[in-house]
Design an enzyme around this catalytic site. Structure first.
Site, short mmCIF file in Angstrom:
data_model
loop_
_atom_site.label_atom_id
_atom_site.label_comp_id
_atom_site.label_asym_id
_atom_site.label_seq_id
_atom_site.Cartn_x
_atom_site.Cartn_y
_atom_site.Cartn_z
N THR A 207 0.82 -1.22 0.00
CA THR A 207 0.00 0.00 0.00
C THR A 207 0.85 1.27 0.00
OG1 THR A 207 -0.08 -0.07 2.40
CG2 THR A 207 -1.91 -1.12 1.22
N GLY A 209 2.13 4.50 -1.03
CA GLY A 209 1.70 5.53 -1.98
C GLY A 209 0.21 5.60 -2.25
N THR A 210 -0.59 4.89 -1.43
CA THR A 210 -2.05 4.96 -1.65
C THR A 210 -2.59 6.39 -1.48
OG1 THR A 210 -2.30 4.24 0.64
CG2 THR A 210 -2.68 2.58 -1.04
N GLY A 211 -2.09 7.07 -0.45
CA GLY A 211 -2.59 8.43 -0.17
C GLY A 211 -2.22 9.40 -1.28
N CYS A 212 -0.97 9.29 -1.75
CA CYS A 212 -0.50 10.18 -2.84
C CYS A 212 -1.33 9.94 -4.09
CB CYS A 212 0.97 9.91 -3.16
SG CYS A 212 2.05 10.03 -1.73
#
Ligand SMILES: Nc1ncnc2c1ncn2[C@@H]1O[C@H](COP(=O)(O)OP(=O)(O)OP(=O)(O)O)[C@@H](O)[C@H]1O
Ligand SMILES: Cc1ncc(CO)c(N)n1
Length: 263
Positions: A207, A209-212
């Site tokens: 997971t 880089g999910t937020g980016c």
């Protein structure tokens, strides 16, 4: 002549390509848009962690912003890792000077692997300088806890926190549920209204880089002219597809696969 939407990311570089500027450029490109980048920090990181951070001098952040904003006007902007109060102020000043619109602010504080990416004194600068400019703020659960100063465990506590954080904003707040255990439900609070975006948890430990990815996909959809709610739903669908693609790279929490709909 080919007409495309242009999206600017203002964020840190991730040498392993999973988060930050690299995740944003992949997301924007896969959305068929033109990506531009202003780099706030270099990080030496991989799927195991962050091993070094080298901040861009604030004057050089301003120079990058001047070059981009005076030449190719973005249709939307995503802001990610901004590690110091001085860089926060540099960005806020330029966004105001060029009257930039459609801003998604991801208040990146700690990496997936647990490293601090924002100086403690920069949180206050973020709140006073960048919050007022954002159309959407996208904290994850730990960031929302830091912003409202208490634990958030239940859906009711997420709603109370979103409303409280939104008090400091012109735009909406999306509290992301990636750190929940059973679901991956995100909550949007905007104009006095709550909207839940429900999702099953994808069984994928990668997971990074999910937020980016989510915040830059939201910026793309805003650039396309979708409403805030539609933009969040479409971005969440994109993110879920990139997780489901099941890439497995590196020894730690690996990156997403962006080109899953291509080829
Ligand atoms: N296992 C999962 N299954 C489905 N969706 C997920 C999963 N993990 C995260 N998400 C979704 O990913 C998006 C980003 O949320 P998350 O809370 O992971 O952000 P973040 O912590 O800022 O990400 P990062 O710091 O890793 O870039 C949200 O829409 C969240 O619901
Ligand atoms: C550069 C950068 N920005 C954001 C994050 C958050 O995942 C990260 N790990 N690295």
């Amino acid at each position: 002549m080919t007409e495309v939407k242009k999206v600017l990311t203002i964020a840190g570089s991730d040498s392993s390509g999973g988060a930050g500027i690299q995740a944003d450029i992949k997301t924007i490109t896969v959305h068929g848009m033109y990506a531009m980048s202003v780099i706030t920090s270099l990080t030496a990181q991989n799927t195991n962690g962050v091993f070094g951070v080298l901040d861009t001098p604030p004057e050089f952040v301003k120079k990058q912003l001047d070059c981009v904003l005076s030449d190719i006007r973005p249709d939307a902007v995503k802001i990610g890792m901004v590690s110091s109060a001085a860089i926060v102020r540099a960005i806020a000043g330029k966004l105001r000077e060029y009257c930039v619109k459609r801003i998604v602010l991801d208040p990146v504080m700690v990496s997936t692997s647990g490293s601090r990416l924002l100086a403690a004194d920069a949180v206050e600068a973020l709140r006073t300088e960048l919050f007022p400019l954002a159309d959407l703020l996208t904290p994850n659960l730990p960031e929302a806890q830091c912003l409202c100063g208490r634990e958030i465990k239940t859906a009711g506590e997420m709603e109370a926190a979103a409303k409280e954080i939104a008090g400091a904003l012109r735009g909406g707040v999306l509290i992301k549920g990636g750190h929940l255990t059973d679901t991956a439900d995100d909550l949007l609070y905007h104009n006095g209204e709550y909207t839940w975006f429900h999702s099953e948890r994808v069984q994928n430990p990668n997971t990074h880089g999910t937020g980016c990815t989510l915040s830059s996909a939201i910026a793309c959809n805003l650039a396309e002219g979708y409403s805030l709610k539609e933009s969040v739903q479409r971005a969440k669908d994109y993110l879920t597809g990139a997780l489901k693609a099941g890439l497995d790279l590196g020894a730690g929490s690996g990156p997403l696969y962006h080109a899953y709909g291509i080829g």
